[in-house]
Scaffold this motif. Structure first.
Motif, PDB file in Angstrom:
ATOM      1  N   THR A  78       0.791  -1.319   0.073  1.00  0.00           N
ATOM      2  CA  THR A  78      -0.054  -0.150  -0.051  1.00  0.00           C
ATOM      3  C   THR A  78       0.940   1.118   0.114  1.00  0.00           C
ATOM      4  N   GLU A  79       0.453   2.201  -0.901  1.00  0.00           N
ATOM      5  CA  GLU A  79       1.482   3.400  -1.019  1.00  0.00           C
ATOM      6  C   GLU A  79       1.181   4.342   0.194  1.00  0.00           C
ATOM      7  N   LEU A  80       2.026   5.208   0.319  1.00  0.00           N
ATOM      8  CA  LEU A  80       2.060   6.179   1.521  1.00  0.00           C
ATOM      9  C   LEU A  80       0.914   6.954   1.330  1.00  0.00           C
ATOM     10  N   LYS A  81       0.583   7.604   0.217  1.00  0.00           N
ATOM     11  CA  LYS A  81      -0.482   8.478  -0.157  1.00  0.00           C
ATOM     12  C   LYS A  81      -1.933   7.701   0.170  1.00  0.00           C
ATOM     13  N   ALA A  82      -2.121   6.464  -0.110  1.00  0.00           N
ATOM     14  CA  ALA A  82      -3.307   5.826   0.311  1.00  0.00           C
ATOM     15  C   ALA A  82      -3.487   5.705   1.715  1.00  0.00           C
ATOM     16  N   ILE A  83      -2.256   5.211   2.608  1.00  0.00           N
ATOM     17  CA  ILE A  83      -2.644   5.190   3.906  1.00  0.00           C
ATOM     18  C   ILE A  83      -2.849   6.407   4.425  1.00  0.00           C
ATOM     19  N   SER A  84      -2.238   7.532   4.005  1.00  0.00           N
ATOM     20  CA  SER A  84      -2.435   8.955   4.805  1.00  0.00           C
ATOM     21  C   SER A  84      -3.961   9.152   4.663  1.00  0.00           C
ATOM     22  N   GLU A  85      -4.556   8.853   3.113  1.00  0.00           N
ATOM     23  CA  GLU A  85      -6.025   9.192   2.974  1.00  0.00           C
ATOM     24  C   GLU A  85      -6.785   8.451   3.860  1.00  0.00           C
ATOM     25  N   GLU A  86      -6.382   7.162   4.225  1.00  0.00           N
ATOM     26  CA  GLU A  86      -7.149   6.550   5.145  1.00  0.00           C
ATOM     27  C   GLU A  86      -7.236   6.815   6.364  1.00  0.00           C
ATOM     28  N   LEU A  87      -5.915   7.115   6.856  1.00  0.00           N
ATOM     29  CA  LEU A  87      -5.837   7.865   8.308  1.00  0.00           C
ATOM     30  C   LEU A  87      -6.160   9.095   8.409  1.00  0.00           C
ATOM     31  N   LYS A  88      -6.229   9.927   7.307  1.00  0.00           N
ATOM     32  CA  LYS A  88      -6.653  11.216   7.508  1.00  0.00           C
ATOM     33  C   LYS A  88      -5.517  11.960   8.189  1.00  0.00           C
ATOM     34  N   ILE A  89      -4.304  11.628   8.028  1.00  0.00           N
ATOM     35  CA  ILE A  89      -3.223  12.208   8.612  1.00  0.00           C
ATOM     36  C   ILE A  89      -1.984  12.434   7.584  1.00  0.00           C
ATOM     37  N   ALA A  90      -1.714  13.363   7.488  1.00  0.00           N
ATOM     38  CA  ALA A  90      -0.358  13.651   6.459  1.00  0.00           C
ATOM     39  C   ALA A  90       0.719  12.886   7.089  1.00  0.00           C
ATOM     40  N   LEU A  91       0.908  11.363   6.786  1.00  0.00           N
ATOM     41  CA  LEU A  91       1.779  10.453   7.378  1.00  0.00           C
ATOM     42  C   LEU A  91       3.047  10.959   7.091  1.00  0.00           C
ATOM     43  N   PRO A  92       4.092  11.178   7.945  1.00  0.00           N
ATOM     44  CA  PRO A  92       5.516  11.618   7.652  1.00  0.00           C
ATOM     45  C   PRO A  92       6.112  10.258   6.922  1.00  0.00           C
ATOM     46  N   GLU A  93       6.984  10.657   5.835  1.00  0.00           N
ATOM     47  CA  GLU A  93       7.569   9.954   4.984  1.00  0.00           C
ATOM     48  C   GLU A  93       8.558   8.853   5.921  1.00  0.00           C
ATOM     49  N   THR A  94       9.251   9.836   6.778  1.00  0.00           N
ATOM     50  CA  THR A  94      10.295   8.963   7.623  1.00  0.00           C
ATOM     51  C   THR A  94       9.461   7.601   8.457  1.00  0.00           C
ATOM     52  N   PHE A  95       8.242   8.101   8.912  1.00  0.00           N
ATOM     53  CA  PHE A  95       7.585   7.072   9.554  1.00  0.00           C
ATOM     54  C   PHE A  95       7.478   5.828   8.744  1.00  0.00           C
ATOM     55  N   TYR A  96       7.057   6.119   7.561  1.00  0.00           N
ATOM     56  CA  TYR A  96       6.712   5.017   6.318  1.00  0.00           C
ATOM     57  C   TYR A  96       8.127   4.283   6.100  1.00  0.00           C
ATOM     58  N   SER A  97       9.142   4.939   6.078  1.00  0.00           N
ATOM     59  CA  SER A  97      10.410   4.318   5.335  1.00  0.00           C
ATOM     60  C   SER A  97      10.896   3.358   6.688  1.00  0.00           C
ATOM     61  N   SER A  98      10.732   3.968   8.006  1.00  0.00           N
ATOM     62  CA  SER A  98      11.260   3.205   9.059  1.00  0.00           C
ATOM     63  C   SER A  98      10.297   1.721   9.324  1.00  0.00           C
ATOM     64  N   LEU A  99       8.955   2.039   9.072  1.00  0.00           N
ATOM     65  CA  LEU A  99       8.124   0.942   9.088  1.00  0.00           C
ATOM     66  C   LEU A  99       8.491  -0.213   7.998  1.00  0.00           C
ATOM     67  N   ILE A 100       8.780   0.364   6.911  1.00  0.00           N
ATOM     68  CA  ILE A 100       9.086  -0.771   5.935  1.00  0.00           C
ATOM     69  C   ILE A 100      10.505  -1.371   6.245  1.00  0.00           C
TER      70      ILE A 100
END
Length: 462
Positions: A87-109
């Protein structure tokens, strides 16, 4: 601003600044601790969610029920999200309704775990692998309790800070007033001292603090002022007396001469008496003018280099014309090889007067006995030592020799006005020099004048 208020202000500012720094550190530490504690709770909730969704079948009933009980204790605004690994970062942000930081996504992966805070929302995520597919489990929540605790802490620190400011103002003013109270007493006492009560002194203590030193300094200044006023008073009284005597004699002789007609011989005798008193008055006025001139010359002297040996020879020549019977001798044995060492910078006329006073006194008070003048010079100073074999000065009167009109008891029958040494003393002081007098009653006097060498002297003392 008064010193008392200034000390209070500085004291309050310094202590308040320290307290502000301490309170800020405490608050930041509390924020960091609260944030870390909430992230820790959120991480545990994320792990429970992962176990609840993906490991339910592998857990026994008892453990599963325990997890559910824990899971029911949800955090404020808690939400759970599960996404496929792709799942892409943009889609996750839209689902969470939060501008998810890219550092968070990178660390998670990359690291299989990540946490972040966006605004008031805390996020915690786990990258889960169940051997068939990977999923991203993300939990969001808000720390209402932590926010309330930090708000209460801010309020508490703010009111403590205000309370401390008030206490510091009161304490600072109290201690400043107590510390400066001796200074206030000094000011009040000094304001009461006038010419009529110059004998009064400030109270001093045995403490060696600055205020005690200030009181001692004021007392020393009052000693000098009292002495100056006494000298001035004596000077005026003596000057009035000395000026009045020749004037009284002149007026008396002319009044008597005018009472009736007299012979030419009698008029000549009266005029001779008037001339004698007039010359005496002229000499006294000239002495007073010379003495006063040194006061004015302090503001701007005509300075020029001169050789003291040549000046001494000139002074001796003038004394020889006035008093041919003098026995002044100049000792050349200690003359320096370098004649430049005999050069001083100063006012030619004033130094001439000073040396003339010393040599004339030496000859006059020794009744034309032998007087030795010696010059000693080095790179630092030039000394002129005048030794006579006169009547000397009584030991208890040496301290008064620099007072105008003062004359020792054993020389009051010798012609003079008591201006020689006071005038010489002022001239030497004006040229940054000194004068030293050593005398023994009925054995003679040694007068030493010391000039700074021109190589060391840079300016005339003001």
């Amino acid at each position: 601003m008064k010193i008392k208020n200034k000390i209070t202000f500085i004291f309050v500012i310094l202590v308040a600044t320290m307290q502000l720094v301490i309170f800020t550190v405490i608050y930041l530490f509390a924020v960091d601790y609260t944030t870390s504690a909430f992230f820790d709770k959120l991480k545990k909730r994320t792990i429970i969610a992962e176990q609840s969704y993906f490991e339910k079948d592998t857990l026994n009933v008892e453990i599963y029920e325990d997890l559910r009980r824990k899971h029911l204790q949800t955090l404020p605004e808690e939400q759970e999200f599960i996404f496929p690994i792709n799942t892409e970062l943009k889609a996750i942000s839209e689902e969470l309704k939060i501008a998810l930081p890219e550092t968070f996504y990178s660390s998670l992966i990359t690291n299989n775990y990540a946490e972040a805070k966006v605004g008031k929302t805390f996020l915690s995520g786990i990258n889960y692998n169940d051997h068939t597919a990977n999923y991203l489990i993300i939990l969001t929540a808000q720390d209402h309790d932590g926010v309330n605790e930090l708000s209460n802490l801010r309020t508490l620190l703010f009111f403590l800070f205000l309370l401390n400011i008030i206490v510091l103002l009161l304490l600072g003013r109290f201690f400043a007033k107590r510390t400066l109270n001796p200074l206030t007493q000094i000011i009040e006492k000094v304001n009461t001292i006038r010419v009529t009560n110059l004998h009064e002194r400030l109270q001093t203590t045995h403490n060696r603090d600055e205020l005690s030193q200030l009181a001692s300094t004021f007392n020393d200044m009052l000693d000098r002022l009292e002495t100056s006023f006494d000298i001035q008073s004596n000077f005026i009284n003596n000057a009035s007396h000395e000026l009045k005597n020749p004037l009284t004699a002149i007026l008396g002789q002319t009044e008597i001469a005018l009472l009736k007609e007299r012979s030419p011989e009698e008029y000549i005798k009266v005029l001779e008496g008037v001339e004698t008193e007039a010359l005496r008055l002229d000499a006294l006025i000239n002495s007073l003018l010379k003495f006063a001139q040194t006061e004015n010359d302090e503001k701007g002297l005509l300075i020029s280099p001169m050789r003291l040996d040549e000046l001494i020879l000139e002074v001796k020549g003038n004394i020889d014309l006035i008093n041919p019977e003098n026995k002044i001798e100049i000792d050349f044995n200690d003359f320096p090889e370098n004649p430049d060492l005999l050069v001083v910078e100063g006012n030619y006329g004033l130094i001439n007067i000073a040396l003339n006073n010393i040599l004339d006194n030496a000859s006059k008070f020794s009744e034309n006995k032998k007087v030795i003048v010696k010059i000693v010079a080095n790179n630092s100073v030039i000394k002129i030592v005048v030794t006579d074999q006169g009547v000397g000065i009584p030991a208890d009167e040496i301290k008064n020799i620099y007072q105008p009109f003062y004359r020792a008891a054993n020389v009051r029958n010798v012609k003079g006005y008591g201006f020689g040494l006071p005038l010489t003393y002022k001239i030497m002081k004006l040229h940054s020099g000194t004068i030293e007098v050593f005398s023994e009653h009925k054995k003679g006097t040694i007068v030493t004048v010391i000039f700074p060498n021109k190589h060391q002297r840079t300016s005339i003392s003001k």
